[in-house]
Design a protein around this motif. Structure first.
Motif, short mmCIF file in Angstrom:
data_model
loop_
_atom_site.label_atom_id
_atom_site.label_comp_id
_atom_site.label_asym_id
_atom_site.label_seq_id
_atom_site.Cartn_x
_atom_site.Cartn_y
_atom_site.Cartn_z
N ASP A 170 -6.35 3.03 -3.36
CA ASP A 170 -5.59 1.98 -2.70
C ASP A 170 -6.47 0.82 -2.23
N ARG B 74 -0.97 -3.86 -8.77
CA ARG B 74 -0.74 -2.43 -8.89
C ARG B 74 -0.39 -2.12 -10.34
N ARG C 28 0.83 -1.20 0.00
CA ARG C 28 0.00 0.00 0.00
C ARG C 28 0.87 1.26 0.00
N ARG C 29 0.23 2.37 -0.26
CA ARG C 29 0.99 3.62 -0.41
C ARG C 29 1.69 4.05 0.87
N TRP D 158 -0.71 -5.61 2.26
CA TRP D 158 -2.09 -6.09 2.29
C TRP D 158 -2.11 -7.45 1.62
#
Length: 357
Positions: free
Chosen positions: A280, A252, A206-207, A212
């Motif tokens: 996200d 992604r 994740r950013r 995750w």
């Protein structure tokens, strides 16, 4: 044959004779792309999943959809090869990952790999296959921002094998890390997601730098999070993602958005849909229906250098035995329909199709 035969890597074969014509069972496809070719694989052999399974690879020039047989991974006896995943790293090398087990499930299994630095050559050279560790890997590695590779390798929470002698804590959705671009692999932590059996998990960074993990459950998709690079994972729980007890695909994209391909608004293996998230993974407001028919499953694919998304899935593993390919864009998902030159659900491999002349 002793079950320890499954610990030995099967050779990579470049067959010229069509031993593999009669395929009453085939499916579970995966896809990756190099600079000049697409590489598609699936497994077949026997009449169902079991000790007679082998993996077949095909190669097609970019944009041609003419997949020619490339190689086979076919262990001897009742050792099966299955769940193969092709992946291209940032150096352009093609990695082949696959699982081996003695019969359907021996309680241990194992993930193997081989690598080619010249996959676009007429006859590529591959490294000697080697075993990474116990378990099964159904989805592609994730490359973290710091360059670490994370491989989603899990050992099924499956009690049906009399050969299953590993302790319960070994049955987790683990990640294996490589910090030297595939020279070595180290097992990190694993998640324990309730109501799972065939983990088929994947990992998204994740950013905020957390990880995750998404895991197949009997009732959809489970999740767990790691805040230390994969060493430890939060207690597993059910996520808000759709799911019907089947493999799904989340990656992604180059623009930072997330692509999900999954079964949506159904309780069957139907209505395979591409969804897009710009936040996200919190919401998925855009969707493109790829295939609404029944008996379709197991999407996998990649995004090419031009931004086009290429997704394969199977249909009718013991019936029509089709492997289908869809190519579309992020813009197609945003508008909810595919426009030229995008194409959906082209049949590229069909059951009992002759493979070698």
């Amino acid at each position: 044959m002793c079950k320890d035969e499954a610990l030995r890597p099967a050779p990579l074969l470049f067959p010229k004779a069509d031993k593999y014509f009669d395929r009453p069972f085939q499916g579970i496809a995966s896809l990756a792309g190099t600079r000049e070719h697409d590489f598609l694989c699936f497994y077949a052999g026997g009449v169902a999943e079991g000790g007679e399974n082998y993996v077949l690879y095909f190669r097609s020039p970019k944009g041609r959809d003419r997949f020619a047989p490339f190689l086979a991974i076919d262990p001897p006896g009742q050792v099966r090869a299955y769940d193969s995943v092709p992946w291209v790293d940032d150096q352009g090398r093609l990695w082949l990952f696959w699982a081996q087990s003695y019969t359907w499930f021996d309680g241990r299994c194992g993930v193997f790999c081989a690598c080619s630095e010249d996959p676009d050559a007429p006859q590529p050279h591959f490294s000697v296959p080697r075993r990474i560790g116990d378990g099964i890997m159904m989805n592609k590695p994730t490359v973290l921002q710091n360059g670490t590779w994370l491989l989603p390798i899990g050992l099924w929470a499956c009690e049906t094998s009399p050969l299953n002698q590993l302790p319960e804590p070994e049955h987790r959705s683990f990640v294996y890390a490589s910090r030297d671009r595939g020279k070595s692999f180290q097992r990190l932590g694993g998640a324990d997601v309730p109501n799972r059996c065939f983990d088929e998990h994947l990992v998204i960074e994740r950013r905020d730098g957390s990880l995750w993990m998404l895991v197949r459950r009997f009732d959809g998709v489970g999740e767990s999070f790691s805040y230390d690079g994969g060493l430890s994972w939060t207690p597993g729980q059910k996520s808000r993602l759709p799911g019907v007890n089947s493999r799904f695909f989340v990656r992604r994209l180059a623009d930072g958005s997330l692509l999900q391909v999954n079964h949506v608004d159904t309780d069957r293996r139907s209505h395979l849909t591409a969804l897009l998230s710009l936040d996200d993974g919190t919401t998925w407001p855009y969707r493109l229906l790829l295939d609404e028919r029944d008996d379709i499953s197991y999407p996998d694919g990649y995004q090419d250098a031009g931004g086009v998304l290429h997704i394969v899935h199977d249909r009718g593993r013991t019936g029509c035995r089709e492997i289908l390919l869809s190519s579309f864009t992020v813009e197609d998902i945003r508008r909810g329909r595919a426009e030229d030159p995008s194409r959906l659900c082209r049949v590229v491999i069909r059951g009992n199709q002759a493979l070698w002349p």
